[in-house]
Write an enzyme that holds these catalytic residues in place. Structure first.
Site, PDB file in Angstrom:
ATOM      1  N   ASP A 208      47.644   8.404  17.648  1.00 36.72           N
ATOM      2  CA  ASP A 208      47.353   9.436  18.534  1.00 36.72           C
ATOM      3  C   ASP A 208      46.367   8.796  19.360  1.00 36.72           C
ATOM      4  O   ASP A 208      45.746   7.984  19.302  1.00 36.72           O
ATOM      5  CB  ASP A 208      46.961  10.740  17.839  1.00 36.72           C
ATOM      6  CG  ASP A 208      47.249  12.121  18.648  1.00 36.72           C
ATOM      7  OD1 ASP A 208      46.831  12.141  19.764  1.00 36.72           O
ATOM      8  OD2 ASP A 208      47.984  12.797  18.037  1.00 36.72           O
ATOM      9  N   HIS A 281      49.703  11.216  24.040  1.00 37.76           N
ATOM     10  CA  HIS A 281      48.812  10.822  22.970  1.00 37.76           C
ATOM     11  C   HIS A 281      48.659   9.320  22.760  1.00 37.76           C
ATOM     12  O   HIS A 281      48.686   9.123  21.463  1.00 37.76           O
ATOM     13  CB  HIS A 281      49.275  11.844  21.724  1.00 37.76           C
ATOM     14  CG  HIS A 281      49.167  13.114  21.769  1.00 37.76           C
ATOM     15  ND1 HIS A 281      47.985  13.759  21.821  1.00 37.76           N
ATOM     16  CD2 HIS A 281      49.946  14.262  22.047  1.00 37.76           C
ATOM     17  CE1 HIS A 281      47.971  15.156  21.798  1.00 37.76           C
ATOM     18  NE2 HIS A 281      49.268  15.438  22.007  1.00 37.76           N
ATOM     19  N   GLU A 344      53.063  17.125  24.379  1.00 38.22           N
ATOM     20  CA  GLU A 344      52.105  17.422  25.462  1.00 38.22           C
ATOM     21  C   GLU A 344      51.451  16.041  26.077  1.00 38.22           C
ATOM     22  O   GLU A 344      50.663  15.244  25.989  1.00 38.22           O
ATOM     23  CB  GLU A 344      50.864  17.476  24.435  1.00 38.22           C
ATOM     24  CG  GLU A 344      50.999  19.050  23.603  1.00 38.22           C
ATOM     25  CD  GLU A 344      49.798  19.131  22.614  1.00 38.22           C
ATOM     26  OE1 GLU A 344      49.161  20.151  22.531  1.00 38.22           O
ATOM     27  OE2 GLU A 344      49.054  18.136  21.945  1.00 38.22           O
TER      28      GLU A 344
HETATM   29  C1  ACM Z   1      51.485  19.490  18.275  1.00 42.59           C
HETATM   30  O1  ACM Z   1      51.008  20.382  17.575  1.00 42.59           O
HETATM   31  N1  ACM Z   1      51.029  19.127  19.345  1.00 42.59           N
HETATM   32  C2  ACM Z   1      52.900  19.200  17.973  1.00 42.59           C
END
Ligand code: ACM
Ligand code: ZN
Length: 625
Positions: A208, A281, A344
């Site tokens: 991440d 991410h 995201e």
């Molecule tokens: C997430 O909680 N961004 C999958």
């Protein structure tokens, strides 16, 4: 002399400690078995007891050896593990067999019989089924059996008959090791907890923005650079100004550690699904290899939480990189599923990037959402060609779902519903019920968490099959999973606090028949589990017994207080004058005016008995709402 005597007495006490139940046993198995019959009889296990497995069967021997180790941990004896061909008979023994020959039990079901209190037999169609039977057997032992300081000479177990099988094929727990990282020993302990509650998947969130945690030999900078951040945000991410701790933070799992963990999980019938986040991410990867971003950087391993604009560029180099990373990931993880993230990913950089815009044109794509879909489909093709399948967060639906993808529905249930309606498999993990980084009790008295409010009873009430689906579509809901994001969870104790006992509640949602779920009955089985957590030295939450104090507006906009408990038949008595509440104090019946109150003291009762200690809150003058 005195001290010596004390020591002798202590040692004798340890040797002769009576670990047996005195009254008729209450069976507290979680998840609740499909069918359970408790007799008055007792099976005694002692130094003469053996674990007899049907041979030849190496998998059953391993299960038997783990069971022998469990018993030895708190006993003065260790049962011998013997193949049936040598044992010849079964008396006061535990017998493990996979000759159940009953297809209705499937691959995961099992049967336990305690024949006339003489021996315990666990039978299934598969070794996996026997393993789950043994997990239920562990729960027949009292809490002392989980305490390595005990030294019991014998165990008296209630003689029960069980027929049991799983409701859902996918029963998952997730662990984020990017935001904070946890030692190998803890990951194993976490796996033990999954096994205890009959989970069969660990979704391991390895990469991440805040840290890349998996050694990749082809790209050493991923861990030399990407595994380390300069500092970490202090307090909640929503607070301004942001304050940082000034301490470098990082680490990663070597490939040999990962293999060790994968093997450890496999012995417990748990598949580890690795997650390599893309295209978003990705800050940690970009900090290590800035040429993979749209702007060329420089980038940094992020030090606070959230969603960041810099994501992988769609240039060819990125795919060469990701394919090599995935080659090593596939070599480490035998799981058919590889999780590729997909959530995201802001499109800001792609919109401004010549190469990304060129890809949109040359591939005939409508926009950046289709570009993301193209990205994921390209990765899917690569993984499919190697015999693997992808799982992605529900954003992978945007711009078109990859042909064979399984969707993990986290922004509510809509993604899972859409996927199932399209004939794709889905795993439900909605923020409303399955985010175990959310508060489980009153934020006023809980450790800092990201937000939300997901108390135990809410997790327990979760139904993974959405009403919108037909019976046929429902078959695509493979199960559910709880996510444990670690922004605010720094240490193993923080993780166990957030998952215990919520993962017990979700296990019953996933394993037990839907119609057998009863909150009060579950609540009554919990104390035995709390005792086990304690014996195992685990930090756990008693928030289920906490009173939630809500600020509300009464008529005429008067600031009021509402008191809530999820304890079945829970009754709240309270005082506002600083004295200790009891059953002679005011009983909470309806929200009340808070204007004169500075200190609220409350005592919860259930069936005439106190539940926990006095709870108190300082009440501020202004209402929050
Ligand atoms: C997430 O909680 N961004 C999958
Ligand atoms: Zn780009």
């Amino acid at each position: 002399m005195n001290r010596y005597l004390n020591l002798v007495i202590l040692l004798l006490a340890l040797v002769f400690v009576n670990c047996n139940r005195t009254e008729k046993a209450q069976i507290n198995i979680i998840p609740k078995p499909e069918r359970l019959y408790v007799s008055d009889r007792i099976v005694t296990l002692d130094a003469d007891s053996r674990i007899v497995f049907e041979d030849p069967n190496p998998a059953l021997r391993l299960i038997g050896e783990a069971l022998a180790d469990f018993i030895a941990g708190s006993s003065s004896f260790k049962p011998e593990v013997v193949p049936y061909s040598l044992a010849k008979s079964i008396e006061n023994d535990i017998y493990l067999s996979m000759n159940l020959n009953d297809s209705t039990f499937g691959d995961e079901g099992y049967q336990i019989k305690s024949n006339n209190g003489q021996f315990i037999s666990i039978q299934a169609n598969t070794a996996r089924g026997v393993f789950y039977g043994v997990q239920s057997l562990y729960q027949l032992f009292p809490a002392e059996a989980y305490d390595l300081n005990q030294n019991c000479q014998e165990w008296e177990l209630p003689a029960i008959t069980v027929s049991d099988k799983a409701r859902f094929a996918y029963r998952g727990m997730h662990l984020d090791v990017s935001r904070h990282m946890f030692p190998v020993e803890f990951v194993k302990q976490y796996i033990d907890l999954l096994a205890m509650y009959k989970y069969n998947h660990l979704h391991w969130h390895l990469t991440d923005d805040q840290g890349w945690r998996i050694e990749i030999k082809a790209f050493p900078k991923l861990t030399e650079v990407g595994a380390w951040r300069n500092e970490t945000l202090v307090g909640h991410g929503g607070v301004r100004p942001k304050v940082f701790d000034g301490q470098a933070y990082g680490g990663f799992y070597t490939q040999s550690e990962i293999r060790e963990i994968v093997d450890y999980a496999a012995l417990r019938y748990i598949t580890i699904i690795p997650e390599i986040e893309m295209p978003g991410h990705a800050s940690a990867a970009l900090a290590a290899y800035p040429e993979l971003g749209c702007t060329g950087g420089p980038y940094k391993v992020e030090t606070s939480w959230g969603v960041f604009d810099d994501i992988f560029c769609t240039k060819e180099e990125t795919f060469t990189f990701l394919e090599q990373v995935l080659d090593e990931v596939m070599d480490l993880f035998p799981s058919t599923y590889i999780h590729i993230g997909g959530d995201e990913a802001p499109k800001t950089r792609w919109k401004a990037c010549k190469q990304c815009q060129q890809t949109i044109k040359s591939e005939g794509l409508a926009d950046e959402h289709e570009l993301q879909s193209w990205f994921i489909q390209r990765i899917e093709k690569y993984l499919n060609a190697h015999g693997r399948r992808i799982i992605g967060w529900d954003e992978i639906l945007e711009g078109g779902l990859a042909p064979d993808a399984t969707v993990m529905s986290w922004r509510g249930t809509a993604g899972g519903i859409a996927a199932a309606q399209m004939g794709h498999d889905a795993i439900m993990t909605p923020g409303s019920h399955c985010y175990f980084d959310h508060y489980q009790g009153d934020p006023a008295v809980e450790p800092l968490a990201i937000g939300g409010y997901t108390p135990l009873s809410k997790v327990y009430a979760y139904e993974p099959i959405p009403e919108e689906l037909t019976e046929k579509q429902s078959k695509h809901i493979l199960g559910a999973q709880a996510n444990v994001w670690s922004e605010y969870l720094k240490n193993p104790e923080d993780i166990t606090y957030m998952v215990l006992p919520r993962m017990a509640a979700l296990s019953e949602v996933l394993w037990s028949p839907a119609k057998s779920r009863e909150w009060e009955n579950f609540y009554d089985r919990l104390p035995a589990h709390f005792q086990r957590y304690k014996a195992l030295g685990l930090n756990y939450s008693l928030a289920v017994n906490q009173i939630k104090v809500e600020k509300i507006l009464l008529a005429d906009s008067v600031a009021g207080l509402n008191l809530k408990t999820e304890v079945p038949n829970g009754v709240i008595y309270y005082t506002t004058d600083g004295t200790a509440p009891d059953t002679l104090s005011a009983r909470f019946l309806q929200p009340f005016d808070q204007s004169e109150i500075t200190i609220l003291k409350m005592q919860l009762y259930r069936n005439g008995q106190k539940v926990g200690d006095i709870q108190q809150r300082a009440i501020s003058v202004s209402a929050d709402k």
